[in-house]
Design a protein around this motif. Structure first.
Motif, short mmCIF file in Angstrom:
data_model
loop_
_atom_site.label_atom_id
_atom_site.label_comp_id
_atom_site.label_asym_id
_atom_site.label_seq_id
_atom_site.Cartn_x
_atom_site.Cartn_y
_atom_site.Cartn_z
N SER A 4 34.91 15.19 36.86
CA SER A 4 35.63 15.44 35.45
C SER A 4 35.48 16.55 34.88
O SER A 4 34.25 16.88 34.43
CB SER A 4 35.64 13.88 34.87
N LYS A 5 36.64 17.21 34.56
CA LYS A 5 36.36 18.43 33.93
C LYS A 5 37.76 18.64 32.96
O LYS A 5 38.98 18.30 33.40
CB LYS A 5 36.29 19.71 34.67
N THR A 6 37.44 19.13 31.92
CA THR A 6 38.60 19.55 30.76
C THR A 6 38.55 20.83 30.31
O THR A 6 37.58 21.41 30.00
CB THR A 6 38.24 18.49 29.55
N LEU A 35 51.56 24.43 33.36
CA LEU A 35 50.61 24.68 34.20
C LEU A 35 50.74 26.32 34.76
O LEU A 35 49.57 26.88 35.08
CB LEU A 35 50.19 23.92 35.16
N VAL A 80 43.84 20.93 29.92
CA VAL A 80 44.01 20.18 31.35
C VAL A 80 42.91 19.41 31.47
O VAL A 80 41.81 20.08 31.58
CB VAL A 80 44.36 21.40 32.42
N LYS A 81 42.85 18.09 32.02
CA LYS A 81 42.03 17.21 32.56
C LYS A 81 41.98 17.06 33.90
O LYS A 81 43.40 16.75 34.38
CB LYS A 81 41.96 16.16 31.86
N VAL A 82 40.96 17.42 34.66
CA VAL A 82 40.97 17.42 36.20
C VAL A 82 39.82 16.15 36.57
O VAL A 82 38.88 16.23 36.29
CB VAL A 82 40.75 18.51 36.99
N ASP A 83 40.43 15.05 37.06
CA ASP A 83 39.57 14.03 37.86
C ASP A 83 39.57 14.26 39.06
O ASP A 83 40.72 14.13 39.70
CB ASP A 83 40.12 12.78 37.39
N ALA A 84 38.58 14.39 39.84
CA ALA A 84 38.42 14.60 41.38
C ALA A 84 37.47 13.75 42.09
O ALA A 84 36.40 13.46 41.51
CB ALA A 84 38.43 16.02 41.78
#
Length: 88
Positions: A4-6, A35, A80-84
């Motif tokens: 998880s990264k913001t 984006l 921007v929040k990325v969950d992977a």
């Protein structure tokens, strides 16, 4: 494994509601996808781009179009929040 990264940055939003997406084509300065417009880490950098456009002396039609677009933009914060999930 989950990741998880913001990320936080700034974009330039035109008064028409579109965003500034740098391009070599004068017809492609704007986008409705925020984006595609992410490019500035700091608000001060985004503000400087608009300030520079206001004193720009365009020599070609493309430069005039760019100037006319940028001087009507304001910096907006974007997060921007990325969950992977990574398979191991």
């Amino acid at each position: 494994m989950k990741i998880s990264k913001t990320e936080t940055g700034y974009i330039l939003k035109h008064e028409s509601g579109e965003y500034f997406a740098s391009s070599f084509s004068p017809q492609s300065f704007s986008t409705d996808d925020p984006l595609k417009a992410i490019r500035y880490l700091f608000k001060s950098t985004a503000e400087q781009v608009v300030a520079n456009a206001k004193v720009m002396e365009p020599r070609w039609a493309g430069e005039k179009t760019l100037k006319d677009f940028l001087i009507h933009c304001t910096p907006k914060k974007i997060t921007v929040k990325v969950d992977a999930e990574v398979e191991e």
